[in-house]
Design a protein around this motif. Sequence first.
Motif, PDB file in Angstrom:
ATOM      1  N   TYR A 115      -5.141  34.049 -17.145  1.00  0.00           N
ATOM      2  CA  TYR A 115      -4.313  32.854 -16.991  1.00  0.00           C
ATOM      3  C   TYR A 115      -2.861  33.269 -16.820  1.00  0.00           C
ATOM      4  CZ  TYR A 115      -2.893  33.484 -21.888  1.00  0.00           C
ATOM      5  OH  TYR A 115      -2.379  33.989 -23.064  1.00  0.00           O
ATOM      6  N   ARG A 144     -11.109  30.307 -20.331  1.00  0.00           N
ATOM      7  CA  ARG A 144      -9.755  30.234 -19.788  1.00  0.00           C
ATOM      8  C   ARG A 144      -8.881  31.414 -20.196  1.00  0.00           C
ATOM      9  NH1 ARG A 144      -5.347  26.239 -22.247  1.00  0.00           N
ATOM     10  NH2 ARG A 144      -5.468  27.911 -23.777  1.00  0.00           N
ATOM     11  N   ASP A 145      -8.997  31.852 -21.445  1.00  0.00           N
ATOM     12  CA  ASP A 145      -8.081  32.862 -21.963  1.00  0.00           C
ATOM     13  C   ASP A 145      -8.319  34.254 -21.392  1.00  0.00           C
ATOM     14  OD1 ASP A 145      -6.859  30.946 -23.460  1.00  0.00           O
ATOM     15  OD2 ASP A 145      -7.875  31.461 -25.341  1.00  0.00           O
ATOM     16  N   ASP A 199       0.891  32.279 -18.362  1.00  0.00           N
ATOM     17  CA  ASP A 199       1.445  31.572 -19.526  1.00  0.00           C
ATOM     18  C   ASP A 199       2.698  30.777 -19.150  1.00  0.00           C
ATOM     19  OD1 ASP A 199       3.131  33.697 -19.080  1.00  0.00           O
ATOM     20  OD2 ASP A 199       3.306  34.276 -21.184  1.00  0.00           O
ATOM     21  N   THR A 241       6.133  23.557  -6.636  1.00  0.00           N
ATOM     22  CA  THR A 241       5.096  22.818  -7.356  1.00  0.00           C
ATOM     23  C   THR A 241       4.456  21.793  -6.426  1.00  0.00           C
ATOM     24  OG1 THR A 241       6.278  23.108  -9.444  1.00  0.00           O
ATOM     25  CG2 THR A 241       4.614  21.350  -9.352  1.00  0.00           C
ATOM     26  N   GLY A 277       4.194  27.037 -16.709  1.00  0.00           N
ATOM     27  CA  GLY A 277       3.840  25.710 -16.225  1.00  0.00           C
ATOM     28  C   GLY A 277       4.531  24.627 -17.021  1.00  0.00           C
ATOM     29  N   MET A 278       3.966  23.436 -16.985  1.00  0.00           N
ATOM     30  CA  MET A 278       4.593  22.290 -17.641  1.00  0.00           C
ATOM     31  C   MET A 278       4.657  22.455 -19.156  1.00  0.00           C
ATOM     32  SD  MET A 278       5.512  20.514 -15.163  1.00  0.00           S
ATOM     33  CE  MET A 278       5.169  20.386 -13.400  1.00  0.00           C
ATOM     34  N   VAL A 279       3.676  23.171 -19.732  1.00  0.00           N
ATOM     35  CA  VAL A 279       3.659  23.337 -21.185  1.00  0.00           C
ATOM     36  C   VAL A 279       4.854  24.164 -21.653  1.00  0.00           C
ATOM     37  CG1 VAL A 279       2.390  24.313 -23.127  1.00  0.00           C
ATOM     38  CG2 VAL A 279       1.161  23.079 -21.334  1.00  0.00           C
ATOM     39  N   SER A 280       5.099  25.288 -20.970  1.00  0.00           N
ATOM     40  CA  SER A 280       6.174  26.189 -21.392  1.00  0.00           C
ATOM     41  C   SER A 280       7.493  25.947 -20.676  1.00  0.00           C
ATOM     42  CB  SER A 280       5.754  27.643 -21.148  1.00  0.00           C
ATOM     43  OG  SER A 280       5.569  27.865 -19.758  1.00  0.00           O
ATOM     44  N   GLN A 281       7.452  25.148 -19.582  1.00  0.00           N
ATOM     45  CA  GLN A 281       8.652  24.875 -18.789  1.00  0.00           C
ATOM     46  C   GLN A 281       9.269  26.153 -18.212  1.00  0.00           C
ATOM     47  OE1 GLN A 281      10.129  21.470 -18.124  1.00  0.00           O
ATOM     48  NE2 GLN A 281       7.939  21.321 -18.512  1.00  0.00           N
TER      49      GLN A 281
END
Length: 323
Positions: free
Chosen positions: A198, A194-195, A200, A88, A202-206
């Motif tokens: 992409y 965006r969709d 799925d 990262t 990153g920080m959102v899903s860890q």
Amino acid sequence: MTIRATVTGVGHHLPDRVVPNSEFESTLDTSDEWIRTRSGIERRHFAADDEYTSDLGTKAAQNALSMAGLVPDDIDAVIVATSTPDLTFPSAATMIQQKLGMTRGFAFDVQAVCAGFVFALANANGMILSGQARRVLVIGAETFSRILDMTDRATCVLFGDGAGALVLEASEGTGTAADRGILGTDLNSDGRHRDMLYVDGGMVSQQTGFIKMQGNALFRQAVEKLASTANTALEKAGLGHDDVDWIVPHQANIRIIQGTAKKLGVPMDKVVVTVADHGNTSAASIPLALSVGVARGQIKQGDLLVTEAIGGGLAWGSVVLRW
């Protein structure tokens, strides 16, 4: 006197492992013919387990420096276009700086997915024109094999790993379109799309995540936007389609490449195509194609080139340069 950012060296590197289309036939409902007819891809390279983006980028950079007759400490800046850095942070660029043995200057990454190299090239051009740097190493490097869902036949057969690099140096020009170097750039993005493409993760899903793509919708956007940005960059340079010697496009899909060339009114024998051998290497695809085009004897000094790319974001752009 006009300062131009001129290419003095180019190089590339590919992992040793070659993955033919037939390798997917045992695990997916697909075939060599299905992949070739829809994408133009016949094979791609995948990095080894202990081989990372910075490794590929370093080898490509060394080859470009060798052609330019330079050593790492001749370079003022390293810009790496990648969506698959080793970590990262820190940046892949600083890792490559260290692996090259470069002890001066600065290094950073640019992330615009498949359009990343065009964005990096435009940034390097701006730094040279402003006097921020005199020599810039611009690298596109990717290990997309690590973010592929190998059960999704719509995406996993399309991408590959690799790296390409250019050395840009400040040179004096006349201020006309006859100068060698970068003559025009055009950059764009639109986050509303965006969709379409992409990862799925990153920080959102860890978690790392995998590539997700709306192929048909992206195809429709790609041809129109690639032709438009190429036209804009040519207009900025005061040039037209008849002046173009080579289009060196992002190598995503042969149908996108053909559709864009047709829309620009440029015959396919003026397009450098490497997608069959490399697949879509994202930000690495344009510098890879430039290096291969030079090695093939297609691209020669004085030729006028148009590079264009589109990637997730959506982000798209083009650069017009005289080799």
